[in-house]
Design a protein around this motif. Structure first.
Motif, short mmCIF file in Angstrom:
data_model
loop_
_atom_site.label_atom_id
_atom_site.label_comp_id
_atom_site.label_asym_id
_atom_site.label_seq_id
_atom_site.Cartn_x
_atom_site.Cartn_y
_atom_site.Cartn_z
N THR A 2 5.58 0.29 0.46
CA THR A 2 4.55 -0.89 -0.10
C THR A 2 3.48 -1.40 0.97
O THR A 2 3.56 -1.18 1.88
CB THR A 2 5.35 -1.91 -0.91
OG1 THR A 2 6.20 -2.55 0.06
CG2 THR A 2 6.25 -1.44 -2.10
N PRO A 36 0.77 3.98 -6.55
CA PRO A 36 1.99 3.44 -6.87
C PRO A 36 3.22 3.41 -5.99
O PRO A 36 3.39 4.69 -5.52
CB PRO A 36 2.28 3.63 -8.30
CG PRO A 36 1.94 5.03 -8.44
CD PRO A 36 0.84 5.18 -7.50
N ARG A 91 6.71 1.57 -6.53
CA ARG A 91 7.71 0.92 -7.28
C ARG A 91 9.18 1.16 -7.39
O ARG A 91 9.92 0.56 -7.70
CB ARG A 91 7.10 0.55 -8.63
CG ARG A 91 5.83 -0.13 -8.78
CD ARG A 91 5.21 0.08 -10.00
NE ARG A 91 5.13 1.52 -10.36
CZ ARG A 91 4.14 1.98 -11.47
NH1 ARG A 91 3.86 0.95 -12.30
NH2 ARG A 91 3.91 3.18 -11.56
#
Length: 129
Positions: free
Chosen positions: A52, A101, A103
């Protein structure tokens, strides 16, 4: 002008280690999730890991868990992939990509590649037996 560049690939024996680096210019790397992907000859490109934007979460494909470690230094606009206990099946061109992404493990293995906007040109990793 945006540029993403991978480095650190090479030829190693099985059981050895390499550290790949991904650097960015003209891009606010600190604002983006970054992923590592790889592609072997004749095979589809697959996800390896992602991290992230803050580095607080990291995810991996099952095939590399406990062997690879992704990290980042946002002050240097750089993301790393430490690869230990390398196997011949790890041989591939490794790519760094930003803006996708991150996640969970599912975003590593099932991300639609064309939805990730920024890609490097790749660095070759070859593991001999």
């Amino acid at each position: 002008q945006v540029q993403v560049v991978e480095s650190g690939g090479g030829l190693v024996q099985a059981g050895g280690s390499l550290r790949l680096s991904c650097t960015a210019s003209g891009l606010r790397f600190a604002d983006l999730n970054v992923g590592w992907f790889r592609q072997a000859p004749g095979k589809e490109r697959e996800g390896v890991s992602c991290i992230t934007w803050s580095g607080s979460r990291r995810y991996y494909a099952d095939s590399v868990k406990s062997r690879f470690t992704v990290s980042r230094d946002n002050d240097k606009n750089t993301v790393y992939l430490q690869m230990d206990s390398l196997k011949p099946e790890d041989t591939a061109m490794y790519y760094c990509a930003a803006g996708g992404p991150c996640r969970g493990d599912s975003d590593v293995v099932s991300t639609t590649l064309r939805n990730i906007p920024y890609w490097g040109q790749g660095t070759q990793v070859t593991v001999s037996s």
